[in-house]
Design an enzyme around this catalytic site. Structure first.
Site, short mmCIF file in Angstrom:
data_model
loop_
_atom_site.label_atom_id
_atom_site.label_comp_id
_atom_site.label_asym_id
_atom_site.label_seq_id
_atom_site.Cartn_x
_atom_site.Cartn_y
_atom_site.Cartn_z
N ARG A 169 0.86 -1.17 0.00
CA ARG A 169 0.00 0.00 0.00
C ARG A 169 0.91 1.24 0.00
O ARG A 169 2.04 1.19 0.50
CB ARG A 169 -0.90 0.04 1.23
CG ARG A 169 -1.82 -1.17 1.38
CD ARG A 169 -2.63 -1.08 2.66
NE ARG A 169 -3.57 -2.18 2.83
CZ ARG A 169 -3.30 -3.29 3.52
NH1 ARG A 169 -2.12 -3.42 4.13
NH2 ARG A 169 -4.20 -4.25 3.62
N LYS A 210 -2.17 -2.13 8.02
CA LYS A 210 -3.37 -1.66 8.71
C LYS A 210 -3.43 -2.24 10.12
O LYS A 210 -3.08 -3.40 10.34
CB LYS A 210 -4.62 -2.08 7.93
CG LYS A 210 -4.83 -1.29 6.65
CD LYS A 210 -6.14 -1.67 5.99
CE LYS A 210 -6.43 -0.80 4.78
NZ LYS A 210 -7.73 -1.13 4.15
N TYR A 255 -9.34 -10.83 -6.97
CA TYR A 255 -8.39 -10.92 -8.07
C TYR A 255 -8.64 -12.13 -8.95
O TYR A 255 -8.21 -12.16 -10.10
CB TYR A 255 -6.96 -10.95 -7.51
CG TYR A 255 -6.62 -9.68 -6.76
CD1 TYR A 255 -6.44 -8.48 -7.44
CD2 TYR A 255 -6.52 -9.67 -5.38
CE1 TYR A 255 -6.17 -7.31 -6.77
CE2 TYR A 255 -6.25 -8.50 -4.69
CZ TYR A 255 -6.07 -7.33 -5.39
OH TYR A 255 -5.81 -6.16 -4.71
N ARG A 293 -0.45 -2.26 -6.79
CA ARG A 293 -0.69 -3.37 -5.84
C ARG A 293 -1.63 -4.40 -6.47
O ARG A 293 -1.40 -5.61 -6.38
CB ARG A 293 -1.28 -2.77 -4.56
CG ARG A 293 -1.71 -3.78 -3.48
CD ARG A 293 -2.11 -2.97 -2.25
NE ARG A 293 -2.91 -3.72 -1.29
CZ ARG A 293 -2.41 -4.46 -0.30
NH1 ARG A 293 -1.10 -4.58 -0.19
NH2 ARG A 293 -3.20 -5.08 0.55
N HIS A 323 -2.34 2.12 -5.76
CA HIS A 323 -3.07 0.90 -5.45
C HIS A 323 -3.25 0.03 -6.68
O HIS A 323 -3.39 -1.19 -6.57
CB HIS A 323 -4.42 1.23 -4.81
CG HIS A 323 -4.78 0.33 -3.68
ND1 HIS A 323 -4.08 0.29 -2.49
CD2 HIS A 323 -5.75 -0.62 -3.55
CE1 HIS A 323 -4.61 -0.60 -1.68
NE2 HIS A 323 -5.62 -1.18 -2.31
N HIS A 351 -4.06 -8.97 3.67
CA HIS A 351 -5.52 -8.92 3.75
C HIS A 351 -6.00 -9.69 4.97
O HIS A 351 -5.58 -10.82 5.20
CB HIS A 351 -6.16 -9.54 2.50
CG HIS A 351 -6.05 -8.68 1.29
ND1 HIS A 351 -6.12 -9.19 0.00
CD2 HIS A 351 -5.87 -7.35 1.14
CE1 HIS A 351 -6.00 -8.21 -0.86
NE2 HIS A 351 -5.85 -7.08 -0.20
#
Length: 358
Positions: free
Chosen positions: A197, A224, A333, A301, A298, A324
């Site tokens: 990110r 995160k 994806y 990414r 992004h 994730h």
């Protein structure tokens, strides 16, 4: 039905007080990122403003006789104290937590529907649910009134990505003549090669990069929720970082000669590079290299994940690489890869398209 009836153990907690405690909880206990906390703050403060305006409107519409009785009874309750049963709140006092019922919440969402996209409304519902879930666990409300709200249908667009050739062209645009050009190449290679990110890239320190041995090079990423993960560095990203580090010291403040001693990627003035600057650079190189002026970090990414999946990487491994929390996020994806495969099939297979009759 109110989230909590008047006179029980809510103790007259105001909505603003509850929001402040909830945000502290997110920061201190859940270790949520600053951006996450700021998003919750904006949404919940908007809810508090609506509740205050609604309380003031209700007070203005009370019959004159009721207002006279309330005035004759003496001064209004202290700010933040829940009004007595059947008594409308003062326009000047902060709304209490026990006023958060499903009718008020639906009114709030109705007011948002005219000016906000479904995705924004869904996020705000999530913020209200999280706040009331927190208060319910603490015994400050009987039930989570926001759980009764219906979420709007949100169509999540598939991630945008570059094909392999376009990605390679974008990587090669930055020049190798200057420290800034070498830095930009290293940032692009790291965004694409490691799937970071943009906030993770900007937060990298020199100490986070393990370059030896070269075949096991990796970077320690703080993602995160301040969760750390180890991400392998590909040979192209590693080589670009090493070339940049040879000239990193050239990026200093022209006046003081100061330079951030910790940050991996520096601005031309020697400070840690910022997210907005990286976004602008990616957009510039996307336009020059792939004709994509809309390219954003992004998307690199997304490109990393899509190319890994196309190459046969395991979905769980990609989830771990990207950091994730949910596999469902990574599964997006697979749709991209299948869609891309179908387009290639349609373009290349002789039986893919029906021949038009002569």
């Amino acid at each position: 039905m109110h989230a909590r009836r008047s006179g029980d153990r809510s103790g007259g907690t105001t909505l603003e007080q509850a929001i402040a405690r909830f945000l502290t909880y997110l920061t201190a206990e859940r270790r949520a990122s600053r951006h996450t906390v700021d998003a919750y703050r904006r949404d919940l403060e908007q809810l508090a403003r609506f509740a205050r305006e609604k309380a003031a409107a209700n007070a203005d519409h009370r019959p004159a006789r009721a207002r006279s009785k309330a005035s004759a009874a003496g001064k209004a309750p202290a700010t933040g104290q829940a009004p007595a049963a059947g008594e409308a709140p003062s326009p000047d006092e902060a709304p209490a937590v026990d006023g958060l019922d499903v009718l008020l919440l639906r009114g709030w969402l109705g007011s948002l529907a005219r000016t906000h996209a479904p995705s924004s409304i869904a996020r705000k519902v999530g913020a209200a649910r999280a706040l009331l879930r927190y208060l319910e666990r603490r015994g400050e409300v009987d039930k989570n009134a926001a759980a009764q709200l219906a979420l709007p249908k949100v169509r999540r667009p598939l991630p945008t990505f570059l094909d392999v050739d376009a990605a390679a062209e974008v990587m090669e645009i930055p020049g190798a003549e200057t420290a800034e050009g070498l830095r930009d190449r290293a940032m692009l290679e790291t965004l694409y090669g490691a799937g970071l990110r943009v906030s993770e890239l900007c937060g990298l320190d020199l100490a986070h990069v393990d370059r030896h041995p070269a075949d096991r090079a990796a970077v320690r990423v703080v993602g995160k929720g301040n969760k750390e993960r180890i991400v392998p560095l590909g040979s192209h990203a590693l080589a670009a970082i090493e070339r940049y580090l040879e000239r990193r010291d050239e990026l200093t403040d022209p006046t003081t000669g100061a330079r951030d001693p910790r940050a991996l990627f520096l601005s031309r003035r020697g400070a840690r590079i910022g997210v907005r600057r990286v976004q602008a650079l990616v957009q510039r190189y996307g336009a020059l290299g792939a004709g994509r002026a809309d390219l954003h970090p992004h998307a690199l990414r997304h490109t990393c994940a899509t190319h890994l999946l196309d190459g046969g990487a395991d979905l769980r491994a990609i989830q771990k690489l990207l950091g994730h929390a949910s596999l469902a996020t990574t599964q997006r994806y697979t749709h991209v890869s299948i869609d891309h495969l179908l387009k290639v099939y349609d373009a290349a297979h002789p039986m893919a398209r029906k021949r038009s009759p002569a």
